[in-house]
Design a protein around this motif. Structure first.
Motif, PDB file in Angstrom:
ATOM      1  N   SER A 283       0.840  -1.204   0.000  1.00 57.13           N
ATOM      2  CA  SER A 283       0.000   0.000   0.000  1.00 57.13           C
ATOM      3  C   SER A 283       0.871   1.249   0.000  1.00 57.13           C
ATOM      4  CB  SER A 283      -0.912  -0.017   1.228  1.00 57.13           C
ATOM      5  OG  SER A 283      -1.613   1.200   1.337  1.00 57.13           O
ATOM      6  N   ARG A 284       1.938   1.206   0.759  1.00 56.61           N
ATOM      7  CA  ARG A 284       2.861   2.335   0.821  1.00 56.61           C
ATOM      8  C   ARG A 284       3.530   2.554  -0.532  1.00 56.61           C
ATOM      9  NH1 ARG A 284       6.746   1.810   5.826  1.00 56.61           N
ATOM     10  NH2 ARG A 284       4.698   1.680   6.824  1.00 56.61           N
ATOM     11  N   GLU A 285       3.868   1.452  -1.208  1.00 57.84           N
ATOM     12  CA  GLU A 285       4.504   1.577  -2.523  1.00 57.84           C
ATOM     13  C   GLU A 285       3.528   2.116  -3.564  1.00 57.84           C
ATOM     14  OE1 GLU A 285       6.404  -2.069  -3.573  1.00 57.84           O
ATOM     15  OE2 GLU A 285       8.127  -1.654  -2.295  1.00 57.84           O
ATOM     16  N   ARG A 286       2.260   1.701  -3.481  1.00 53.03           N
ATOM     17  CA  ARG A 286       1.276   2.223  -4.434  1.00 53.03           C
ATOM     18  C   ARG A 286       1.131   3.737  -4.267  1.00 53.03           C
ATOM     19  NH1 ARG A 286      -1.295  -2.874  -3.699  1.00 53.03           N
ATOM     20  NH2 ARG A 286      -2.387  -2.142  -1.820  1.00 53.03           N
ATOM     21  N   GLU A 287       1.195   4.207  -3.024  1.00 46.95           N
ATOM     22  CA  GLU A 287       1.126   5.653  -2.780  1.00 46.95           C
ATOM     23  C   GLU A 287       2.325   6.363  -3.403  1.00 46.95           C
ATOM     24  OE1 GLU A 287       0.831   6.185   1.395  1.00 46.95           O
ATOM     25  OE2 GLU A 287      -1.161   5.266   1.559  1.00 46.95           O
ATOM     26  N   ASN A 288       3.453   5.639  -3.487  1.00 44.60           N
ATOM     27  CA  ASN A 288       4.661   6.213  -4.081  1.00 44.60           C
ATOM     28  C   ASN A 288       4.786   5.899  -5.568  1.00 44.60           C
ATOM     29  OD1 ASN A 288       5.777   7.486  -1.781  1.00 44.60           O
ATOM     30  ND2 ASN A 288       6.371   5.484  -0.979  1.00 44.60           N
ATOM     31  N   HIS A 289       3.695   5.347  -6.140  1.00 46.86           N
ATOM     32  CA  HIS A 289       3.598   5.154  -7.592  1.00 46.86           C
ATOM     33  C   HIS A 289       4.509   4.067  -8.139  1.00 46.86           C
ATOM     34  CE1 HIS A 289       1.285   8.795  -7.321  1.00 46.86           C
ATOM     35  NE2 HIS A 289       2.326   9.458  -6.885  1.00 46.86           N
ATOM     36  N   GLY A 290       4.607   2.966  -7.435  1.00 45.59           N
ATOM     37  CA  GLY A 290       5.288   1.848  -8.086  1.00 45.59           C
ATOM     38  C   GLY A 290       6.138   1.016  -7.167  1.00 45.59           C
ATOM     39  N   ILE A 291       6.523  -0.169  -7.664  1.00 40.80           N
ATOM     40  CA  ILE A 291       7.360  -1.083  -6.900  1.00 40.80           C
ATOM     41  C   ILE A 291       8.763  -0.523  -6.783  1.00 40.80           C
ATOM     42  CG2 ILE A 291       6.042  -3.122  -7.614  1.00 40.80           C
ATOM     43  CD1 ILE A 291       8.339  -3.743  -9.555  1.00 40.80           C
ATOM     44  N   GLY A 292       9.454  -0.974  -5.757  1.00 43.05           N
ATOM     45  CA  GLY A 292      10.854  -0.602  -5.600  1.00 43.05           C
ATOM     46  C   GLY A 292      11.069   0.855  -5.259  1.00 43.05           C
ATOM     47  N   THR A 293      10.021   1.553  -4.772  1.00 37.67           N
ATOM     48  CA  THR A 293      10.165   2.982  -4.507  1.00 37.67           C
ATOM     49  C   THR A 293      10.497   3.279  -3.058  1.00 37.67           C
ATOM     50  OG1 THR A 293       7.757   3.057  -4.296  1.00 37.67           O
ATOM     51  CG2 THR A 293       8.673   3.721  -6.405  1.00 37.67           C
ATOM     52  N   LEU A 294      10.527   2.275  -2.218  1.00 34.82           N
ATOM     53  CA  LEU A 294      10.954   2.494  -0.836  1.00 34.82           C
ATOM     54  C   LEU A 294      12.475   2.609  -0.774  1.00 34.82           C
ATOM     55  CD1 LEU A 294       8.732  -0.116   1.003  1.00 34.82           C
ATOM     56  CD2 LEU A 294       8.478   2.353   1.102  1.00 34.82           C
ATOM     57  N   GLY A 295      12.966   2.982   0.394  1.00 38.15           N
ATOM     58  CA  GLY A 295      14.410   3.057   0.577  1.00 38.15           C
ATOM     59  C   GLY A 295      15.056   1.690   0.634  1.00 38.15           C
ATOM     60  N   GLU A 296      14.265   0.625   0.704  1.00 40.86           N
ATOM     61  CA  GLU A 296      14.788  -0.729   0.712  1.00 40.86           C
ATOM     62  C   GLU A 296      13.901  -1.580  -0.176  1.00 40.86           C
ATOM     63  OE1 GLU A 296      14.304  -2.553   4.588  1.00 40.86           O
ATOM     64  OE2 GLU A 296      12.615  -1.248   4.998  1.00 40.86           O
ATOM     65  N   LYS A 297      14.402  -2.736  -0.579  1.00 39.89           N
ATOM     66  CA  LYS A 297      13.633  -3.589  -1.464  1.00 39.89           C
ATOM     67  C   LYS A 297      12.406  -4.148  -0.749  1.00 39.89           C
ATOM     68  CE  LYS A 297      16.017  -3.119  -5.191  1.00 39.89           C
ATOM     69  NZ  LYS A 297      15.427  -2.450  -6.380  1.00 39.89           N
ATOM     70  N   THR A 298      11.397  -4.471  -1.546  1.00 45.12           N
ATOM     71  CA  THR A 298      10.093  -4.840  -0.995  1.00 45.12           C
ATOM     72  C   THR A 298      10.151  -6.079  -0.122  1.00 45.12           C
ATOM     73  OG1 THR A 298       9.066  -3.856  -2.950  1.00 45.12           O
ATOM     74  CG2 THR A 298       7.692  -5.297  -1.609  1.00 45.12           C
ATOM     75  N   LEU A 299      10.840  -7.127  -0.583  1.00 48.10           N
ATOM     76  CA  LEU A 299      10.905  -8.364   0.196  1.00 48.10           C
ATOM     77  C   LEU A 299      11.491  -8.102   1.580  1.00 48.10           C
ATOM     78  CD1 LEU A 299      10.576 -11.449   0.369  1.00 48.10           C
ATOM     79  CD2 LEU A 299      12.864 -11.660  -0.648  1.00 48.10           C
ATOM     80  N   HIS A 300      12.585  -7.355   1.637  1.00 47.03           N
ATOM     81  CA  HIS A 300      13.232  -7.034   2.908  1.00 47.03           C
ATOM     82  C   HIS A 300      12.278  -6.262   3.813  1.00 47.03           C
ATOM     83  CE1 HIS A 300      16.020  -5.033   5.713  1.00 47.03           C
ATOM     84  NE2 HIS A 300      16.869  -6.010   5.440  1.00 47.03           N
ATOM     85  N   ALA A 301      11.565  -5.296   3.245  1.00 45.47           N
ATOM     86  CA  ALA A 301      10.653  -4.462   4.040  1.00 45.47           C
ATOM     87  C   ALA A 301       9.499  -5.286   4.591  1.00 45.47           C
ATOM     88  CB  ALA A 301      10.126  -3.311   3.185  1.00 45.47           C
ATOM     89  N   VAL A 302       8.937  -6.182   3.783  1.00 48.65           N
ATOM     90  CA  VAL A 302       7.819  -7.005   4.245  1.00 48.65           C
ATOM     91  C   VAL A 302       8.267  -7.945   5.354  1.00 48.65           C
ATOM     92  CG1 VAL A 302       6.226  -8.856   3.578  1.00 48.65           C
ATOM     93  CG2 VAL A 302       6.503  -6.855   2.094  1.00 48.65           C
ATOM     94  N   VAL A 303       9.418  -8.590   5.162  1.00 47.95           N
ATOM     95  CA  VAL A 303       9.911  -9.523   6.181  1.00 47.95           C
ATOM     96  C   VAL A 303      10.184  -8.792   7.488  1.00 47.95           C
ATOM     97  CG1 VAL A 303      11.824 -11.048   6.812  1.00 47.95           C
ATOM     98  CG2 VAL A 303      10.810 -11.198   4.525  1.00 47.95           C
ATOM     99  N   LYS A 304      10.745  -7.601   7.407  1.00 48.40           N
ATOM    100  CA  LYS A 304      11.034  -6.836   8.623  1.00 48.40           C
ATOM    101  C   LYS A 304       9.742  -6.496   9.367  1.00 48.40           C
ATOM    102  CE  LYS A 304      12.858  -2.721   8.184  1.00 48.40           C
ATOM    103  NZ  LYS A 304      13.900  -1.705   7.924  1.00 48.40           N
TER     104      LYS A 304
END
Length: 244
Positions: free
Chosen positions: A15-36
């Motif tokens: 949901s946070r990535e959709r707000e930022n308009h796409g995958i991989g837009t966080l400061g860390e990769k998605t898999l790492h962020a979800v696991v954390k």
């Protein structure tokens, strides 16, 4: 294992990535962020400065480090953390994987296709070998997560179809398939298939679907932690048995 909490963590990050308009837009990769966020939903305990390093998660004397590869980069952290804290290495492994390709020039993304390769927990041994000297420390634990993922790759490889040698862009978790917890040295016996009695690297490779070279690495680690022992040789091959 709690699939509900895992799905909630994935939903929060996506949901946070959709707000930022796409995958991989966080400061860390998605898999790492979800696991954390699965390990610790309360983000107040994320990225905690600790003894000159930053712990992925720290709460009540426990450190969790999410590591998808390159365990060798953790050696200094482990050397610093282990005398004072319990450390759990969280290792996500893609179980079932669907691939999607991104054309960098057009932005086009292909429909997903299922990869014939399936991940297994035995893949952890190529990484554990890099920190073998720490594995017998009583404060070190291992948490393996087998996760179904959708992997996005860039069409920038060297082959004619631009797939070989391509770069991975991101991995999106789809669901939690299995968890394995190694809390003490005895738990490493989980990695010895019960049908194996006296066996060599070839037999171990066949039972675990590893290559023979990676099976040799796994047996090296299992010997070190006391889960198997050498029984002798057959020609040039070392033979092993499980330690009861």
């Amino acid at each position: 294992m709690d699939r509900t909490i895992f799905n909630q963590a994935a939903a929060k990050i996506l949901s946070r990535e959709r707000e930022n308009h796409g995958i991989g837009t966080l400061g860390e990769k998605t898999l790492h962020a979800v696991v954390k966020n699965y390990v610790e939903p309360d983000e107040d305990f994320h990225e905690v400065p600790l003894n000159g390093y930053v712990a992925d998660v720290y709460r009540e004397g426990q450190v969790f480090e999410i590591q998808t590869a390159n365990f060798n980069t953790m050696r200094e952290k482990l050397k610093t953390f282990l005398p004072q804290y319990r450390v759990t290495i969280v290792y996500p492994v893609p179980a079932t994987k669907w691939l999607r390709w991104i054309d960098e020039e057009t932005g086009e993304v292909t429909d997903r296709r299922k990869s014939p390769k399936r991940g297994t927990p035995y893949e952890v041994f190529r990484e554990l070998y890099k920190i073998k000297g720490f594995l017998r420390e009583p404060g070190l634990a291992l948490w393996i997560l087998l996760i179904d993922v959708e992997e996005y790759r860039l069409l920038n490889g060297w082959s004619e179809d631009r797939k070989k040698g391509s770069c991975r862009y991101d991995r999106i978790p789809l669901g939690l398939a299995e968890e394995i917890h190694v809390e003490c040295l005895e738990d490493y016996r989980l990695f010895v298939p019960p049908e194996l009695e006296e066996f060599g690297a070839r037999e171990y490779a066949k039972a675990t679907k590893l290559t023979v070279k990676r099976a040799q690495t796994a047996l090296n680690v299992l010997c070190h932690v006391g889960a198997v022992r050498r029984t002798g040789r057959q020609g040039r091959r070392y033979m092993y048995e499980a330690v009861e």
